[in-house]
Design a protein around this motif. Sequence first.
Motif, PDB file in Angstrom:
ATOM      1  N   UNK A 259       1.039  -1.265   0.136  1.00 47.70           N
ATOM      2  CA  UNK A 259       0.516   0.030   0.175  1.00 47.70           C
ATOM      3  C   UNK A 259       0.511   1.309  -0.427  1.00 47.70           C
ATOM      4  N   UNK A 260       1.837   1.279   0.925  1.00 46.96           N
ATOM      5  CA  UNK A 260       3.052   2.521   1.069  1.00 46.96           C
ATOM      6  C   UNK A 260       3.561   2.724  -0.776  1.00 46.96           C
ATOM      7  N   UNK A 261       3.952   1.497  -1.400  1.00 47.55           N
ATOM      8  CA  UNK A 261       4.195   1.718  -2.310  1.00 47.55           C
ATOM      9  C   UNK A 261       3.163   2.205  -3.634  1.00 47.55           C
ATOM     10  N   UNK A 262       2.723   1.542  -3.879  1.00 45.02           N
ATOM     11  CA  UNK A 262       1.405   1.835  -4.721  1.00 45.02           C
ATOM     12  C   UNK A 262       1.059   3.289  -4.221  1.00 45.02           C
ATOM     13  N   UNK A 263       0.873   3.573  -2.955  1.00 49.74           N
ATOM     14  CA  UNK A 263       0.386   4.762  -2.678  1.00 49.74           C
ATOM     15  C   UNK A 263       1.892   5.959  -2.886  1.00 49.74           C
ATOM     16  N   UNK A 264       2.193   5.613  -2.757  1.00 45.44           N
ATOM     17  CA  UNK A 264       3.599   7.001  -3.123  1.00 45.44           C
ATOM     18  C   UNK A 264       3.751   7.400  -4.804  1.00 45.44           C
ATOM     19  N   UNK A 265       3.443   5.883  -5.266  1.00 41.52           N
ATOM     20  CA  UNK A 265       3.945   5.672  -6.440  1.00 41.52           C
ATOM     21  C   UNK A 265       2.488   6.933  -7.395  1.00 41.52           C
ATOM     22  N   UNK A 266       1.119   6.580  -7.087  1.00 42.23           N
ATOM     23  CA  UNK A 266      -0.026   7.423  -6.525  1.00 42.23           C
ATOM     24  C   UNK A 266       0.392   8.735  -6.693  1.00 42.23           C
ATOM     25  N   UNK A 267       0.666   8.882  -6.032  1.00 42.96           N
ATOM     26  CA  UNK A 267       0.600  10.757  -5.256  1.00 42.96           C
ATOM     27  C   UNK A 267       1.756  10.992  -6.036  1.00 42.96           C
ATOM     28  N   UNK A 268       2.413  10.523  -6.508  1.00 45.87           N
ATOM     29  CA  UNK A 268       3.989  10.751  -7.440  1.00 45.87           C
ATOM     30  C   UNK A 268       3.349  11.058  -8.939  1.00 45.87           C
ATOM     31  N   UNK A 269       2.387  10.079  -9.514  1.00 48.85           N
ATOM     32  CA  UNK A 269       1.637   9.891 -10.856  1.00 48.85           C
ATOM     33  C   UNK A 269       0.862  11.805 -11.276  1.00 48.85           C
ATOM     34  N   UNK A 270      -0.102  11.991  -9.682  1.00 39.61           N
ATOM     35  CA  UNK A 270      -0.721  13.033  -9.538  1.00 39.61           C
ATOM     36  C   UNK A 270       0.052  14.530  -9.686  1.00 39.61           C
ATOM     37  N   UNK A 271       1.624  14.467  -8.902  1.00 38.29           N
ATOM     38  CA  UNK A 271       2.319  15.989  -9.309  1.00 38.29           C
ATOM     39  C   UNK A 271       3.035  15.482 -10.289  1.00 38.29           C
ATOM     40  N   UNK A 272       3.447  14.490 -11.241  1.00 43.65           N
ATOM     41  CA  UNK A 272       3.602  14.533 -12.322  1.00 43.65           C
ATOM     42  C   UNK A 272       2.686  15.209 -13.256  1.00 43.65           C
ATOM     43  N   UNK A 273       1.548  15.215 -13.179  1.00 44.42           N
ATOM     44  CA  UNK A 273       0.280  16.081 -13.872  1.00 44.42           C
ATOM     45  C   UNK A 273      -0.231  16.854 -14.099  1.00 44.42           C
ATOM     46  N   UNK A 274      -0.142  17.381 -12.545  1.00 47.64           N
ATOM     47  CA  UNK A 274      -0.590  18.588 -12.124  1.00 47.64           C
ATOM     48  C   UNK A 274       1.035  19.448 -13.157  1.00 47.64           C
ATOM     49  N   UNK A 275       2.466  18.604 -12.772  1.00 50.27           N
ATOM     50  CA  UNK A 275       3.456  20.159 -13.390  1.00 50.27           C
ATOM     51  C   UNK A 275       2.944  19.863 -15.650  1.00 50.27           C
ATOM     52  N   UNK A 276       2.224  19.046 -15.966  1.00 47.64           N
ATOM     53  CA  UNK A 276       1.825  19.050 -17.305  1.00 47.64           C
ATOM     54  C   UNK A 276       1.139  20.625 -17.940  1.00 47.64           C
ATOM     55  N   UNK A 277       1.775  21.443 -18.619  1.00 46.06           N
ATOM     56  CA  UNK A 277       1.492  22.061 -19.194  1.00 46.06           C
ATOM     57  C   UNK A 277       0.009  22.201 -19.720  1.00 46.06           C
ATOM     58  N   UNK A 278      -0.819  22.607 -19.284  1.00 48.24           N
ATOM     59  CA  UNK A 278      -2.559  22.918 -20.272  1.00 48.24           C
ATOM     60  C   UNK A 278      -2.274  22.602 -22.192  1.00 48.24           C
ATOM     61  N   UNK A 279      -3.289  21.861 -22.565  1.00 46.52           N
ATOM     62  CA  UNK A 279      -3.223  21.888 -24.553  1.00 46.52           C
ATOM     63  C   UNK A 279      -3.581  22.712 -24.373  1.00 46.52           C
TER      64      UNK A 279
END
Length: 280
Positions: A259-279
Amino acid sequence: MAGGMFIFSAVDTQAKFLTDTLHPFQIVWFRQLGLVLGLVFMLSYHGASILRTAAPGLQVLRGAVAAGSATLFIFAVSYVPLADAVAVTFVAPFMVTLMGALILREPVGMRRWTAVIIGFLATLIIIRPGTGAIHPAAFLVILAAALFAVRQIVSRALAGSDNTMTTVAYTALVSVALLSVPLPFVWQWPTEGWQIALLISMALMAALAETLVIKALELAQAVVVAPLHYTILIWSTFYGWLIFGDLPDLWTWVGAAIITATGIYTLNRERLAARKPPQT
């Protein structure tokens, strides 16, 4: 956030210890009463201006889910070892992702959906339904985690309009008001000095921890500070061993690690998605 998790683990330990002699509703009421005492101090210092909110509906909702989450968790830990219960609460980040996709229509890719599914399967490893490994009250922890996830989403929404003190104030007023309804039916006067000391300590520490977590969500994005939520397992395991002589078994550690590993992975993906410039 790290400080809040450290203090919350101490609050949970005191609450579990008190469940042997006091009703969970009464314990939760005292836990939330600490916020009211803090509110009295804030009103004397800042005045009634801290009660001005741009989102009264969200403030009431947050207070209600805070009361519900705390109540369910304390009911659960009266039966379930503290570290086991805390490990199950780690499904909350996955629930934030799930709610964000279904309610807020946030985009969620296949990798994050896979992480969410793995996280929920890991929760089943911890609980092992049907085997009797953990008391069925562990399912109350899942409901508590769901309400905690709702509270996180509401906190993020409020961070842009209301300050920390306003959110703490409304959480205190709403939660104590709701918990006061069943209180007369379960009230028991504390008869021992240690009970009174623990109730006061729990109330004050809960108020401090709540303020620290809200301030963390104000200062940084949830995806940045949320991984620190997992540090609570360290402290809960320590207190569970020190006070109650409980240690998680191997499968609980395995499930918690997944759970910890997948949870941190999920949060990291959300962080990367938030950094993407708008289309465009």
